[in-house]
Enzyme design. Structure first.
Site, PDB file in Angstrom:
ATOM      1  N   GLU A   1      -5.090  -8.698   0.836  1.00  0.00           N
ATOM      2  CA  GLU A   1      -5.790  -8.364   2.090  1.00  0.00           C
ATOM      3  C   GLU A   1      -7.255  -8.088   1.802  1.00  0.00           C
ATOM      4  OE1 GLU A   1      -4.322  -5.121   4.498  1.00  0.00           O
ATOM      5  OE2 GLU A   1      -2.248  -5.714   4.131  1.00  0.00           O
TER       6      GLU A   1
ATOM      7  N   GLU B   1       0.804  -1.222   0.000  1.00  0.00           N
ATOM      8  CA  GLU B   1       0.000   0.000   0.000  1.00  0.00           C
ATOM      9  C   GLU B   1       0.841   1.277   0.000  1.00  0.00           C
ATOM     10  OE1 GLU B   1      -2.700  -0.303   3.310  1.00  0.00           O
ATOM     11  OE2 GLU B   1      -3.705  -2.060   2.511  1.00  0.00           O
TER      12      GLU B   1
HETATM   13  O1  IFM Z   1      -4.118  -3.141   9.273  1.00  0.00           O
HETATM   14  C1  IFM Z   1      -4.078  -2.671   7.973  1.00  0.00           C
HETATM   15  C2  IFM Z   1      -2.896  -3.234   7.225  1.00  0.00           C
HETATM   16  O2  IFM Z   1      -1.708  -2.984   7.863  1.00  0.00           O
HETATM   17  C3  IFM Z   1      -2.824  -2.614   5.843  1.00  0.00           C
HETATM   18  N1  IFM Z   1      -4.083  -2.727   5.168  1.00  0.00           N
HETATM   19  C4  IFM Z   1      -5.281  -2.361   5.858  1.00  0.00           C
HETATM   20  C5  IFM Z   1      -5.328  -3.028   7.220  1.00  0.00           C
HETATM   21  C6  IFM Z   1      -6.618  -2.640   7.963  1.00  0.00           C
HETATM   22  O3  IFM Z   1      -6.660  -1.269   8.159  1.00  0.00           O
END
Ligand code: IFM
Length: 446
Positions: free
Chosen positions: A353, A166
């Protein structure tokens, strides 16, 4: 409900990140990271906690791998803490840091669990931040040096490498909104950081190819799907602007070798754009083996001149909200996957994710009955399946997160895990969603 079945080779996993679970923040030679510094700064973390102990995964990793095995996870995505490897960012590597990750990866191997390793999930060595962090172009070379060392040391133990998690968050939350480390609030700095993150990504991919490191390599981008609020041209333009500023700003250079032209024009009289050298984009667009996609929610967009710099007001879509306040809208997941396929072609995609925070409690029977999470995952995985059926080259799904953990500026107040962690005793309890996910993996669907 109709049975949903995924292709035989589809991969099921779960994800964590170093600062969020490891703890051992100052052990075995690890240097200070920007998150150590940020979390220890009063007022930065809503519940006043920090990642010093986290889930103590640094010491309990064998127990956690036993849980993964019990759940039947096929793959595990973890990240490496840069300051554990190079306490000062560059210079002398710390052998103890490499030893920890070697042991971890070997234990995963021994348990038949495939490994996806992210080189950077936000815990920058503080010494590099002291030199400007991601705003300083030099950092791309520092990152390449770190990446080369890790490739060399962990070669053969990793199935999929991810350069960055990200970069949008590192750049825009860290240097514009200031809600993430290092807590800077300046849009031009955020754009410089974004460019240097991309440049560092390109240099690491080139190093990966040059060194002949085993496995595949990609990057993880987080993306919302941006809808117009109303069915009108103004709102459609607003949605496209948000998409260009936050999604295409990262994906276009990587997959098309250029920044979105309209966005560059838009910025020119508003902010200072970073220096973009001629050779940068060739590096940034080094060929990747896959795209990692993190997705959580979608937004509506409508013009709002007061909202600097884009002049767009965005709001979550979905009447139902997670404990983060994020709207639940699985259709946006489907629409996003279809758009990526249209804009960037047949690139293999791993969902690296997806998940939600819910208010979980351990009940009197010692169980965590997180039905809302099961419902969320059912809906989002169904949307991913629909996209796969409609032609998206989807290879796997990693749930966020294996363990409840340190949710950045929210501290330990938000629980995303399919495994509950009692932060006082560090006891792990597999939640109902964990048992459910385990069945999904065994059945390859539901
Ligand atoms: O916890 C975070 C993660 O570190 C990166 N993506 C989003 C998740 C939830 O906010």
């Amino acid at each position: 409900m109709k049975k949903i079945v995924f292709p035989k080779e589809f991969l099921w996993g779960a994800t964590t990140a170093s600062y969020q679970i490891e703890g051992a923040a100052f052990e075995d030679g690890k240097g200070e990271s920007i998150w150590d510094r940020f979390a220890h700064t009063p007022g930065r973390i809503s519940d006043g906690t920090n990642g010093d102990v986290g889930c103590d995964h640094y010491h309990l990793y064998k127990d956690d791998i036993a849980i993964m095995k019990e759940l039947g996870l096929q793959a595990y995505r973890l990240s490496i803490s840069w300051p554990r490897i190079f306490p000062d960012g560059t210079g002398q590597p710390n052998a103890k840091g490499i030893e920890f990750y070697k042991n971890l990866l070997e234990e995963l191997r021994a348990n038949g669990i495939k490994t996806m390793v992210t080189l950077y999930h936000w815990d920058l060595p503080q010494t590099l931040q002291d030199k400007g962090g991601w705003v300083n172009r030099q950092i791309a070379d520092d990152f390449e040096l770190y990446a080369r060392h890790v490739f060399e040391q962990l070669d053969g133990l990793v199935d999929w490498w991810i350069t960055f998690n990200e970069p949008f968050c590192s750049a825009f939350l860290g240097y514009w909104k200031g809600v993430h480390a290092p807590g800077i609030q300046d849009y031009s700095s955020a754009l410089a950081a974004a460019h240097h993150l991309l440049l560092a990504h390109g240099k690491a991919v080139r190093a990966f190819r040059e060194t002949g490191t085993k496995g595949e390599i990609g990057i993880t981008l987080n993306m919302d799907y941006y809808y117009p609020l109303n069915d009108c041209d103004e709102d459609r333009r607003a949605a496209e602007l948000s998409h260009a500023a936050f999604n295409a700003w990262f994906a276009d250079p990587i997959f098309k070798g250029k920044y979105p032209e309209a966005m560059l024009d838009f910025y020119r009289d508003k902010v200072v754009l970073p220096e973009i050298h001629e050779s940068d984009l060739a590096l940034i667009s080094e060929k990747l083996d896959f795209l990692g996609l993190n997705h959580y929610f979608s937004d509506t967009n409508t013009p709002c001149p007061d909202k600097w710099p884009l002049g767009v007001k965005t709001d979550f879509i979905g009447g139902d909200r997670t404990d983060m306040g994020w709207g639940i809208n699985p259709d946006g997941f489907y629409d996003l996957l279809m758009r990526l396929n249209k804009d960037y072609g047949d690139i293999p995609i791993y969902i690296t994710e997806n998940g939600c925070a819910t208010r979980d409690i351990v009940n009197v029977r010692g169980e965590v009955e997180d039905h809302n999470r099961i419902d969320f995952l059912t809906r989002y995985i169904s949307a991913a399946h629909r996209a796969l059926k409609d032609g998206v080259n989807l290879k796997g799904y990693y749930q966020w997160s294996l363990l409840d953990n340190f949710e950045w500026s929210f501290g330990f107040s938000k629980r995303f895990g399919i495994v509950h962690v009692d932060y006082k005793t560090l006891k792990r309890t597999i939640k109902k969603s964990g048992r459910w996910y385990s069945e999904v993996i065994a059945e390859n669907g539901f």
